[in-house]
Motif scaffolding. Structure first.
Motif, PDB file in Angstrom:
ATOM      1  N   LEU B  22      16.264  62.715  40.797  1.00  0.00           N
ATOM      2  CA  LEU B  22      16.904  61.535  40.384  1.00  0.00           C
ATOM      3  C   LEU B  22      18.525  61.725  40.006  1.00  0.00           C
ATOM      4  N   THR B  23      18.910  62.357  39.141  1.00  0.00           N
ATOM      5  CA  THR B  23      20.248  62.433  38.451  1.00  0.00           C
ATOM      6  C   THR B  23      20.947  63.391  39.680  1.00  0.00           C
ATOM      7  N   GLU B  33      12.434  61.184  45.836  1.00  0.00           N
ATOM      8  CA  GLU B  33      11.370  61.825  46.285  1.00  0.00           C
ATOM      9  C   GLU B  33      11.278  63.307  47.484  1.00  0.00           C
ATOM     10  N   LEU B  36      12.583  66.587  46.324  1.00  0.00           N
ATOM     11  CA  LEU B  36      10.813  67.115  45.824  1.00  0.00           C
ATOM     12  C   LEU B  36      10.351  67.207  46.447  1.00  0.00           C
ATOM     13  N   GLN B  37      10.325  67.076  47.389  1.00  0.00           N
ATOM     14  CA  GLN B  37       8.995  67.209  49.017  1.00  0.00           C
ATOM     15  C   GLN B  37       9.431  68.313  49.198  1.00  0.00           C
ATOM     16  N   THR B  38      10.793  69.009  50.054  1.00  0.00           N
ATOM     17  CA  THR B  38      11.680  69.561  50.511  1.00  0.00           C
ATOM     18  C   THR B  38      11.283  70.457  49.220  1.00  0.00           C
ATOM     19  N   LEU B  41       8.214  72.326  49.282  1.00  0.00           N
ATOM     20  CA  LEU B  41       7.553  72.571  50.512  1.00  0.00           C
ATOM     21  C   LEU B  41       8.249  74.116  50.773  1.00  0.00           C
ATOM     22  N   VAL B  77      27.497  63.741  56.869  1.00  0.00           N
ATOM     23  CA  VAL B  77      28.038  64.027  58.045  1.00  0.00           C
ATOM     24  C   VAL B  77      27.302  63.149  58.943  1.00  0.00           C
ATOM     25  N   ARG B  78      26.290  62.560  59.395  1.00  0.00           N
ATOM     26  CA  ARG B  78      25.267  61.784  59.635  1.00  0.00           C
ATOM     27  C   ARG B  78      26.512  60.526  59.873  1.00  0.00           C
ATOM     28  N   PHE B  81      29.992  62.130  61.552  1.00  0.00           N
ATOM     29  CA  PHE B  81      29.868  61.297  62.819  1.00  0.00           C
ATOM     30  C   PHE B  81      29.240  61.269  64.027  1.00  0.00           C
ATOM     31  N   LEU B  82      27.859  60.455  63.392  1.00  0.00           N
ATOM     32  CA  LEU B  82      27.326  59.824  63.964  1.00  0.00           C
ATOM     33  C   LEU B  82      28.052  57.834  64.387  1.00  0.00           C
ATOM     34  N   ARG B  84      26.949  55.768  62.358  1.00  0.00           N
ATOM     35  CA  ARG B  84      25.805  55.010  62.222  1.00  0.00           C
ATOM     36  C   ARG B  84      25.030  54.996  60.766  1.00  0.00           C
ATOM     37  N   SER B  94      16.220  53.653  40.263  1.00  0.00           N
ATOM     38  CA  SER B  94      15.380  54.223  40.203  1.00  0.00           C
ATOM     39  C   SER B  94      13.800  54.638  40.038  1.00  0.00           C
ATOM     40  N   ASN B 116      24.932  56.678  36.569  1.00  0.00           N
ATOM     41  CA  ASN B 116      24.590  56.434  38.196  1.00  0.00           C
ATOM     42  C   ASN B 116      26.469  57.071  39.364  1.00  0.00           C
TER      43      ASN B 116
END
Lengths: 115, 167
Positions: B22-23, B33, B36-38, B41, B77-78, B81-82, B84, B94, B116
């Motif tokens: 989160l920080t 989240e 953390l999931q990545t 994985l 980058v998204r 470049f996009l 969008r 939080s 933050n």
């Protein structure tokens, strides 16, 4: 506020923040299950695949190269034109004569006396 | 390390890991989240492997920091470049539940917001030292910076918060 009380104050705030964050953290099982599901799922297509970045970069490079080539050709053309003009001007100057009376006919039709 | 032992250690550190994520994600709970999931994985697929050179927590926090930085870069980058801007649903700061969010005092919210908006390194070092009770030296190891640099970020971050909240 000195350094020690500074530290104490910040630690106190952070520990309160910790209590509130701990209460709102998603459960381990939930995140772990999500990761497991991603592992099992077939690879998703990335929203921003590498080939797209590569093609955007290649296109940008092409545009840049074209602009550079165009401007250098244009510059060279201008230089050549300037050289050609200078050459013609030089040629004309070679045949130039200073004006004199001999160039003008007299009133009686006789040729002006030789000097 | 045995998979069961690894799972146990990850579970024991889960709340701290989430808070650290989160920080690193400037307080965005859904990004944290995802990060953390990545990370979990990567650990499952053994793309991130604990070598035993550092403490488990130091290693895990470094992996989370790297993944969060990668995620932030990807988002940047998204956007660049996009052109969008992905429309994100308004997220609670939080990721607090509505009840918890109501229970928090305004002052606490202001403190978290001030934290933050600090520059990334300052935010991280203050979190590691005051939230995780690490020494500045250990924090420097997690952040992958020199001790001197970590100390500088620590002092600057502390001074900014003091300036903001000094009574």
């Amino acid at each position: 506020m000195n350094d020690e009380s500074d530290g104490k104050w910040l630690r106190d705030r952070m520990q309160k923040l910790r209590a509130s964050r701990d209460a709102s953290a998603p459960a381990f099982e939930q995140v772990w299950r999500g990761a497991r599901a991603r592992q099992m799922a077939p690879r998703q297509r990335s929203a921003f695949p590498a080939w797209r970045l590569a093609s955007v970069s290649a296109a940008a490079l092409l545009v840049l190269a074209t602009a550079i080539t165009f401007s250098s050709v244009q510059r060279e053309r201008n230089r050549r034109m300037e050289r050609d003009f200078a050459e013609v001007e030089g040629t004309l100057l070679t045949y130039w004569q200073a004006p004199s009376d001999s160039l003008f006919p007299t009133a009686d039709g006789n040729e002006p006396p030789e000097r | 390390m045995e998979p069961a032992e690894l799972d146990g250690r990850l579970e024991a550190l889960h709340k701290e890991s989430f808070s650290w994520a989160l920080t690193c994600c400037a307080g965005n709970a859904s990004d944290a989240e995802d990060v953390l999931q990545t990370v979990y994985l990567q650990i499952m697929e053994e793309k991130a492997r604990f070598g035993g050179q550092a403490e488990f927590k130091t290693w895990l926090f470094s992996v989370i920091r790297n993944q969060a930085a990668k995620e932030m870069r990807r988002q940047m980058v998204r956007r660049l470049f996009l052109l969008r801007q992905e429309v994100e649903p308004p997220s609670r700061p939080s990721g607090l539940s509505p009840d918890a969010a109501l229970a928090r005092t305004e002052w606490e919210g202001a403190f978290e917001r001030a934290l933050n908006v600090l520059p990334r390194r300052q935010r991280q070092v203050l979190h590691l030292v005051f939230y995780e009770d690490l020494t500045i030296e250990a924090a420097a190891r997690v952040m992958g910076v020199s001790l001197g640099s970590a100390r500088q970020h620590y002092e600057r971050g502390k001074a900014k918060l003091r300036q903001r909240f000094q009574p």
